[in-house]
Design a protein around this motif. Sequence first.
Motif, PDB file in Angstrom:
ATOM      1  N   PHE A 305       0.577  -1.264   0.022  1.00 36.83           N
ATOM      2  CA  PHE A 305       0.310  -0.203  -0.107  1.00 36.83           C
ATOM      3  C   PHE A 305       0.751   1.294  -0.086  1.00 36.83           C
ATOM      4  N   SER A 306       2.205   1.078  -0.374  1.00 34.70           N
ATOM      5  CA  SER A 306       3.003   2.317  -0.731  1.00 34.70           C
ATOM      6  C   SER A 306       3.216   3.009   0.721  1.00 34.70           C
ATOM      7  N   GLN A 307       2.697   2.698   1.697  1.00 32.70           N
ATOM      8  CA  GLN A 307       3.095   3.307   3.089  1.00 32.70           C
ATOM      9  C   GLN A 307       2.097   4.353   3.250  1.00 32.70           C
ATOM     10  N   LYS A 308       0.850   4.281   2.519  1.00 34.92           N
ATOM     11  CA  LYS A 308      -0.238   5.275   2.677  1.00 34.92           C
ATOM     12  C   LYS A 308      -1.413   5.007   3.330  1.00 34.92           C
ATOM     13  N   ARG A 309      -2.021   5.613   4.383  1.00 38.67           N
ATOM     14  CA  ARG A 309      -3.115   5.845   4.997  1.00 38.67           C
ATOM     15  C   ARG A 309      -3.942   7.010   4.810  1.00 38.67           C
ATOM     16  N   PHE A 310      -5.660   6.898   4.799  1.00 36.50           N
ATOM     17  CA  PHE A 310      -6.212   8.118   4.676  1.00 36.50           C
ATOM     18  C   PHE A 310      -6.202   8.542   6.255  1.00 36.50           C
ATOM     19  N   SER A 311      -5.276   8.888   6.974  1.00 34.58           N
ATOM     20  CA  SER A 311      -5.233   9.577   8.350  1.00 34.58           C
ATOM     21  C   SER A 311      -5.789  11.007   8.238  1.00 34.58           C
ATOM     22  N   ARG A 312      -6.131  11.227   9.389  1.00 38.83           N
ATOM     23  CA  ARG A 312      -6.555  12.725   9.699  1.00 38.83           C
ATOM     24  C   ARG A 312      -5.434  13.723   9.416  1.00 38.83           C
ATOM     25  N   GLN A 313      -4.034  13.387   9.799  1.00 31.32           N
ATOM     26  CA  GLN A 313      -2.803  14.340   9.615  1.00 31.32           C
ATOM     27  C   GLN A 313      -2.669  14.405   8.171  1.00 31.32           C
ATOM     28  N   ARG A 314      -2.827  13.256   7.342  1.00 30.13           N
ATOM     29  CA  ARG A 314      -2.785  13.498   5.752  1.00 30.13           C
ATOM     30  C   ARG A 314      -3.775  14.337   5.077  1.00 30.13           C
ATOM     31  N   ILE A 315      -5.010  14.203   5.711  1.00 26.87           N
ATOM     32  CA  ILE A 315      -6.328  15.177   5.062  1.00 26.87           C
ATOM     33  C   ILE A 315      -5.995  16.454   5.634  1.00 26.87           C
ATOM     34  N   ASN A 316      -5.314  16.650   6.942  1.00 23.40           N
ATOM     35  CA  ASN A 316      -5.259  18.328   7.012  1.00 23.40           C
ATOM     36  C   ASN A 316      -4.040  18.586   6.532  1.00 23.40           C
ATOM     37  N   ASN A 317      -3.158  17.784   6.096  1.00 21.05           N
ATOM     38  CA  ASN A 317      -1.971  18.396   5.448  1.00 21.05           C
ATOM     39  C   ASN A 317      -2.190  18.698   3.955  1.00 21.05           C
ATOM     40  N   ILE A 318      -3.093  17.947   3.506  1.00 24.36           N
ATOM     41  CA  ILE A 318      -3.726  18.113   1.948  1.00 24.36           C
ATOM     42  C   ILE A 318      -4.654  19.858   1.917  1.00 24.36           C
ATOM     43  N   LEU A 319      -5.316  19.827   3.056  1.00 21.71           N
ATOM     44  CA  LEU A 319      -6.366  20.717   2.983  1.00 21.71           C
ATOM     45  C   LEU A 319      -5.412  22.144   3.594  1.00 21.71           C
ATOM     46  N   ASN A 320      -4.264  22.098   4.042  1.00 20.27           N
ATOM     47  CA  ASN A 320      -3.424  22.970   4.358  1.00 20.27           C
ATOM     48  C   ASN A 320      -2.381  23.425   3.269  1.00 20.27           C
ATOM     49  N   HIS A 321      -2.581  22.550   2.289  1.00 17.33           N
ATOM     50  CA  HIS A 321      -1.685  22.723   0.951  1.00 17.33           C
ATOM     51  C   HIS A 321       0.040  22.512   1.430  1.00 17.33           C
ATOM     52  N   LYS A 322      -0.036  21.466   2.479  1.00 14.76           N
ATOM     53  CA  LYS A 322       1.553  21.137   2.688  1.00 14.76           C
ATOM     54  C   LYS A 322       1.802  19.658   1.765  1.00 14.76           C
ATOM     55  N   PHE A 323       0.692  18.802   1.683  1.00 14.41           N
ATOM     56  CA  PHE A 323       0.897  17.854   0.937  1.00 14.41           C
ATOM     57  C   PHE A 323       0.093  17.992  -0.366  1.00 14.41           C
ATOM     58  N   PRO A 324       0.670  17.529  -1.667  1.00 18.55           N
ATOM     59  CA  PRO A 324      -0.143  17.329  -2.886  1.00 18.55           C
ATOM     60  C   PRO A 324      -1.111  16.196  -2.801  1.00 18.55           C
ATOM     61  N   VAL A 325      -2.195  16.585  -3.595  1.00 18.76           N
ATOM     62  CA  VAL A 325      -3.180  15.624  -3.656  1.00 18.76           C
ATOM     63  C   VAL A 325      -2.506  14.455  -4.418  1.00 18.76           C
ATOM     64  N   GLU A 326      -2.401  13.227  -4.099  1.00 22.18           N
ATOM     65  CA  GLU A 326      -2.254  12.180  -4.852  1.00 22.18           C
ATOM     66  C   GLU A 326      -3.212  11.199  -5.414  1.00 22.18           C
ATOM     67  N   ARG A 327      -3.079  10.335  -6.228  1.00 19.82           N
ATOM     68  CA  ARG A 327      -3.940   9.454  -6.959  1.00 19.82           C
ATOM     69  C   ARG A 327      -4.773   8.635  -5.703  1.00 19.82           C
ATOM     70  N   PHE A 328      -3.837   8.160  -4.657  1.00 12.18           N
ATOM     71  CA  PHE A 328      -4.214   7.358  -3.288  1.00 12.18           C
ATOM     72  C   PHE A 328      -5.255   8.155  -2.956  1.00 12.18           C
ATOM     73  N   ASP A 329      -5.115   9.314  -2.615  1.00  7.61           N
ATOM     74  CA  ASP A 329      -6.287  10.294  -2.042  1.00  7.61           C
ATOM     75  C   ASP A 329      -7.492  10.030  -2.738  1.00  7.61           C
ATOM     76  N   LEU A 330      -7.247  10.279  -4.281  1.00  5.09           N
ATOM     77  CA  LEU A 330      -8.862  10.398  -4.848  1.00  5.09           C
ATOM     78  C   LEU A 330      -9.245   8.840  -5.042  1.00  5.09           C
ATOM     79  N   ILE A 331      -8.526   7.916  -5.276  1.00  5.89           N
ATOM     80  CA  ILE A 331      -9.224   6.631  -5.227  1.00  5.89           C
ATOM     81  C   ILE A 331      -9.686   6.128  -4.167  1.00  5.89           C
ATOM     82  N   THR A 332      -9.122   6.561  -2.960  1.00  8.80           N
ATOM     83  CA  THR A 332      -9.826   6.145  -1.515  1.00  8.80           C
ATOM     84  C   THR A 332     -11.007   6.963  -1.335  1.00  8.80           C
ATOM     85  N   LEU A 333     -10.940   8.081  -1.711  1.00  7.01           N
ATOM     86  CA  LEU A 333     -12.179   8.767  -1.429  1.00  7.01           C
ATOM     87  C   LEU A 333     -13.340   8.599  -2.559  1.00  7.01           C
TER      88      LEU A 333
END
Length: 408
Positions: A305-333
């Motif tokens: 799973f490429s070391q990825k989970r849909f954690s609250r930290q990941r979500i908040n980092n995306i919302l705060n523009h600290k992490f780019p949105v990746e295909r993993f995020d779109l596919i999971t949602l």
Amino acid sequence: MRNRMQDLDFEQTVAFDSVKDFEFTRKAAQKFRQIVSLDSFEDEDADVIFHYLYKEMELVSFGDYLKRYVYERAELEEPFSQVPQEVYKDIVVDSFKETYTPKSMSPTSAKLSSLVNNWLTQASVKRETVFLLGFGLRMSTEDVSDFLTRVLREQDFDFHNPEEVIYWYCYQNHLGYYKAEEYREIYKNLTPVEKKTGEIVYGTGLCLDSEEKLLEYLAYLKGRCDDPKSEKSQAFQEFMILLERAKKIIAAMYQEDEEENGGKKIWKPENINASDLEKVICSGIPINKMGNLKKMSASILAKHFSQKRFSRQRINNILNHKFPVERFDLITLEFFVISQEMEDDDPYTRYRHFLDEIQGILARCGMGEIYIVNPYECFILMCLLTDCPLAVFSEIWEKSYEEGEEKN
């Protein structure tokens, strides 16, 4: 469902013994069909999927893809599995020398032969390594695009990134690395040009079929502000649309629980936060004493799973523009949304609808279509073909941690 397996996407059905070692996609598609067609798939879906992911699925590394590319380009005749790594290394090193491509885009004391050996064995590499290989192996734009989207599982060429525009133009016109360097120097001295009102500068209106047009476009890029149509911004917009759909679903879940328990609170989508999303989507992942998801390394499927989970930290980092949105995020949602919006539908109908929607989303974001060889994407597709996708999804995550604890 079994009589409709031949209609599943990816590759036409062929006999297993006719699929060659290096045909990763066909092998994965055939195995996918075989697993979801088993009689036990309907009754023991989570166990069957987990066993396949952990025990049977072939993990294809970047090095494997690179070897396959060299194998096919060099038209080697001996069986793929029998070609020594030394052969691939020599072919790549010779090609880099013939094309006058440097061993790295940044200063390094490592020898070219050592770097090539690393590329041929690594699970993944940086994006710039793919661009360097593009020059060193005389790749076409299509070849480089394939490595970016299918192998690295990242977005395609970013046409709002000057360097990537230059690389694309050079591959398209069979120009070498040092011509790209020349264009990069020219870019530094270009006078920025602002976009005229109503001017089309991206998408179907973009045409870079001459050096003059390339330099005009680079001058525009130098003068632009953040463009809302860049792939990254598009991915963020798609993420936000899916996030709102997910919040509505979770608010409805909470409201139903509230009413069943005699409560009077009214749950609305705006009440749902990153913690709620994590709680529902990652319900199968155990929590540590601090209330956070247990480390990914504790899961036996961490590599898959490429070391990825849909954690609250990941979500908040995306919302705060600290992490780019990746295909993993779109596919999971998208998986979560479809699993809930279509929970009463026939599994095959649900599966098809998911594919139709996610392929469009990924295409708009320049990320390449769903790829069956990617373990996480294969996992999602298998879950969608079960009667209770989200429950199976959660159960497999749970099993992965239980097995991880037993192994340790």
